[in-house]
Design a protein around this motif. Structure first.
Motif, PDB file in Angstrom:
ATOM      1  N   UNK A  73       0.852  -0.990  -0.173  1.00 18.87           N
ATOM      2  CA  UNK A  73      -0.216   0.320   0.134  1.00 18.87           C
ATOM      3  C   UNK A  73       0.924   1.295   0.276  1.00 18.87           C
ATOM      4  N   UNK A  74       1.592   1.663   0.789  1.00 20.12           N
ATOM      5  CA  UNK A  74       2.246   2.247   0.394  1.00 20.12           C
ATOM      6  C   UNK A  74       3.829   2.029  -0.291  1.00 20.12           C
ATOM      7  N   UNK A  75       3.826   1.820  -1.214  1.00 17.73           N
ATOM      8  CA  UNK A  75       5.086   1.591  -1.775  1.00 17.73           C
ATOM      9  C   UNK A  75       4.104   2.208  -2.981  1.00 17.73           C
ATOM     10  N   UNK A  76       2.881   1.473  -3.377  1.00 17.36           N
ATOM     11  CA  UNK A  76       2.138   1.782  -4.920  1.00 17.36           C
ATOM     12  C   UNK A  76       1.467   3.529  -4.625  1.00 17.36           C
ATOM     13  N   UNK A  77       1.527   3.706  -3.306  1.00 20.16           N
ATOM     14  CA  UNK A  77       0.993   5.028  -3.193  1.00 20.16           C
ATOM     15  C   UNK A  77       1.614   6.226  -2.847  1.00 20.16           C
ATOM     16  N   UNK A  78       3.433   5.711  -2.724  1.00 20.75           N
ATOM     17  CA  UNK A  78       4.327   6.820  -3.291  1.00 20.75           C
ATOM     18  C   UNK A  78       4.898   6.619  -4.417  1.00 20.75           C
ATOM     19  N   UNK A  80      -6.222   6.168   3.020  1.00 18.29           N
ATOM     20  CA  UNK A  80      -6.396   5.648   3.831  1.00 18.29           C
ATOM     21  C   UNK A  80      -7.168   4.738   4.469  1.00 18.29           C
ATOM     22  N   UNK A  81      -7.954   4.413   3.497  1.00 16.08           N
ATOM     23  CA  UNK A  81      -9.226   3.595   3.423  1.00 16.08           C
ATOM     24  C   UNK A  81      -8.523   1.445   3.855  1.00 16.08           C
ATOM     25  N   UNK A  82      -7.225   1.437   2.961  1.00 17.65           N
ATOM     26  CA  UNK A  82      -6.125   0.358   2.834  1.00 17.65           C
ATOM     27  C   UNK A  82      -5.980   0.603   4.158  1.00 17.65           C
ATOM     28  N   UNK A  83      -5.119   0.861   4.588  1.00 17.83           N
ATOM     29  CA  UNK A  83      -4.377   1.776   5.650  1.00 17.83           C
ATOM     30  C   UNK A  83      -5.852   1.354   6.664  1.00 17.83           C
ATOM     31  N   UNK A  84      -6.515   1.758   6.641  1.00 14.53           N
ATOM     32  CA  UNK A  84      -8.198   1.083   8.137  1.00 14.53           C
ATOM     33  C   UNK A  84      -7.938  -0.889   8.240  1.00 14.53           C
ATOM     34  N   UNK A  85      -8.197  -0.629   6.841  1.00 15.98           N
ATOM     35  CA  UNK A  85      -8.116  -2.089   6.760  1.00 15.98           C
ATOM     36  C   UNK A  85      -7.604  -3.290   7.264  1.00 15.98           C
ATOM     37  N   UNK A  86      -5.956  -3.010   7.308  1.00 18.46           N
ATOM     38  CA  UNK A  86      -4.708  -3.343   7.549  1.00 18.46           C
ATOM     39  C   UNK A  86      -5.094  -3.340   9.485  1.00 18.46           C
ATOM     40  N   UNK A  87      -5.318  -2.342   9.408  1.00 20.56           N
ATOM     41  CA  UNK A  87      -5.786  -1.259  11.278  1.00 20.56           C
ATOM     42  C   UNK A  87      -6.493  -2.631  12.188  1.00 20.56           C
ATOM     43  N   UNK A  88      -7.835  -3.146  10.936  1.00 21.87           N
ATOM     44  CA  UNK A  88      -8.767  -3.606  11.275  1.00 21.87           C
ATOM     45  C   UNK A  88      -8.312  -5.345  11.180  1.00 21.87           C
ATOM     46  N   UNK A  89      -7.278  -5.782  10.614  1.00 20.46           N
ATOM     47  CA  UNK A  89      -6.865  -6.802  10.744  1.00 20.46           C
ATOM     48  C   UNK A  89      -6.346  -7.248  11.893  1.00 20.46           C
ATOM     49  N   UNK A  90      -4.829  -6.072  11.916  1.00 27.38           N
ATOM     50  CA  UNK A  90      -4.070  -6.298  13.431  1.00 27.38           C
ATOM     51  C   UNK A  90      -4.985  -6.620  14.218  1.00 27.38           C
ATOM     52  N   UNK A  91      -5.848  -5.367  14.568  1.00 24.71           N
ATOM     53  CA  UNK A  91      -6.425  -5.409  16.112  1.00 24.71           C
ATOM     54  C   UNK A  91      -7.181  -7.126  16.267  1.00 24.71           C
ATOM     55  N   UNK A  92      -7.858  -7.645  15.664  1.00 29.14           N
ATOM     56  CA  UNK A  92      -8.417  -8.963  15.770  1.00 29.14           C
ATOM     57  C   UNK A  92      -6.571  -9.866  15.606  1.00 29.14           C
ATOM     58  N   UNK A  93      -5.437  -9.691  14.977  1.00 29.18           N
ATOM     59  CA  UNK A  93      -4.782 -10.102  15.832  1.00 29.18           C
ATOM     60  C   UNK A  93      -4.263 -10.205  17.418  1.00 29.18           C
ATOM     61  N   UNK A  94      -4.599  -8.713  17.315  1.00 27.79           N
ATOM     62  CA  UNK A  94      -4.299  -8.726  18.839  1.00 27.79           C
ATOM     63  C   UNK A  94      -5.168  -9.173  20.296  1.00 27.79           C
TER      64      UNK A  94
END
Length: 445
Positions: A277-282, A418-432
């Protein structure tokens, strides 16, 4: 003995992320789109995930070192073909298919041999720490190294670099001795291998189809779920008949291991999803070239390297559950910073704090998660659990690139980022949340 194993994990993780900084160069050179390159990256990760369980199973039949060397050879051929590819189809054949198959054959032996060669807790933890550090650094440094090579020579040279590292690993592997003899009498569950691979492929392809056709996405997801259900029914019928299935259902009766597998999936989903996500956006939105994008990723590389090198000391002071929880907390904080600072600043260095925090978090928890899973089973089950563990991790990588990439590529903008990163945050929260359910002191560690 540990050097070639760690290098093998490094180059396979490197291959999963280094193409992220070559998106513009590859798409222009091969006359394709950003989505085409995304498909190539995702298919590589998917082939690894789909074939990792069969790859782990083959080690019992043909031997761990033999599978390791065959996998390295197939991977090397794929890297050379990728370097010479005149079009996207050839790149997919070389990188996505051959390198993916090679990785599926060589990675399970890395973890099986490590478990068998390092028998006491301290040495095994140290060995896994080195291997997971190599994997984490490979994934995090992939954009930096790939960017430097692409800017200095071309994107094709990055695949030549992979082939050269593979040649070095083959030479170094002569010192490795397989602790257990191969057992040619072991059966191989062909139908189980086909069903498991087909189910995983259909599910990831369904995610990739989300931005084109909603009905096709739903159809592929349902088909994938049905095929995996068929797979579960098949292996249960094989066990009832007294035969050896591709995957024993007993692997899923260990609660600690199950939770550890979920955290592994979330970690690699986060790592590869953030990288893509970050690499593509940049590159696509802000117009940075490969080397500029790679340099920005130095923050993530330093984070993973620093926390990975400290993993052994941390493991002596804190329970593995605590380290995994701390890793997810840091990573989620890093994603929050990536969204907040990037939205309010045009500076490329606004990415650095978030990438650093995410890298630190991932480096802290990668090794404990592997230890939790691998150490939960005896030596006789290491082939199966190693294949399953790496399959789950690579499936997470596929999900990360597919889910975040699909959201981003559908509408390349600041809001899509921002939407893509938010989706990753949700996955990380599930992992937590999953990590908080791990026992404080697992039985076999």
């Amino acid at each position: 003995m540990l050097v070639p194993l760690a290098l093998a994990q490094f180059i396979c993780s490197f291959a999963g992320s280094n193409m992220n900084v070559m998106i513009n160069d590859i798409s222009h050179d091969l006359d394709t789109s950003v989505q085409g390159v995304q498909v190539a990256i995702t298919v590589f990760l998917l082939v690894m995930a789909a074939l990792m369980i069969p790859g782990g199973k083959l080690t019992d039949r043909f031997g761990r070192k033999r599978c390791f060397l065959v996998g390295l050879t197939v991977y090397g051929v794929g890297a050379i073909l990728s370097a010479l590819s005149p079009e996207l189809g050839v790149l997919i054949l070389g990188n996505s298919i051959l390198e993916g198959v090679g990785t599926a054959l060589l990675i399970p032996p890395v973890y099986i041999l490590t478990t068998l060669l390092f028998t006491d807790l301290t040495s095994r933890a140290r060995a896994f720490g080195v291997i997971m550090a190599a994997g984490g650094v490979g994934a995090a440094a992939g954009p930096l190294i790939g960017g430097l090579i692409t800017a200095a020579i071309s994107w094709r040279a990055a695949f030549v670099f992979q082939a050269l590292v593979i040649a070095v690993i083959i030479v170094l592997s002569r010192s490795i001795a397989d602790p257990l003899p191969a057992d040619p009498t072991r059966t191989f569950d062909v139908r189980g291998a086909v069903l498991s691979a087909a189910g995983l492929v259909l599910i990831v392809m369904g995610i990739l189809a989300a931005d084109n056709n909603l009905w096709l996405m739903l159809a592929l997801l349902v088909a994938g779920g049905l095929v995996l259900t068929w797979f579960v029914h098949w292996i249960r019928s094989q066990e009832r008949a007294g035969k050896e299935p591709l995957l024993s259902t007993s692997l899923f009766r260990n609660r600690t291991s199950n939770l550890g597998l979920i955290t592994q999936n979330a970690q690699w989903l986060l790592l590869m999803g953030t990288s893509f996500t970050v690499a593509t956006y940049l590159q696509v939105v802000r117009g940075y070239d490969a080397i500029q994008t790679g340099v920005i990723f130095t923050a993530a590389t330093l984070g993973v390297l620093a926390s990975s090198l400290a993993a052994e000391r941390l493991a002596k002071r804190r329970p593995q559950r605590t380290l995994i929880i701390a890793g997810f907390v840091l990573s989620i904080t890093g994603i929050g910073v990536l969204i907040a600072l990037v939205a309010g600043s045009p500076s490329p260095w606004a990415f650095a704090p978030g990438l650093l925090l995410t890298g630190l978090g991932l480096g802290i928890m990668l090794t404990p998660s592997v230890n939790v899973v691998q150490s939960a089973f005896p030596e006789s089950a290491q082939g199966e659990i190693s294949g399953l563990s790496r399959s789950i991790s690579n499936l997470g990588s596929s999900f990360g690139t597919a889910i975040a990439g699909t959201i981003l590529v559908a509408n390349l903008s600041k809001h899509a980022y921002a939407a893509a990163m938010a989706a990753l945050a949700v996955a990380a929260l599930a992992g937590l949340i999953t990590a908080t359910r791990l026992p404080r002191h697992p039985g076999r560690l």
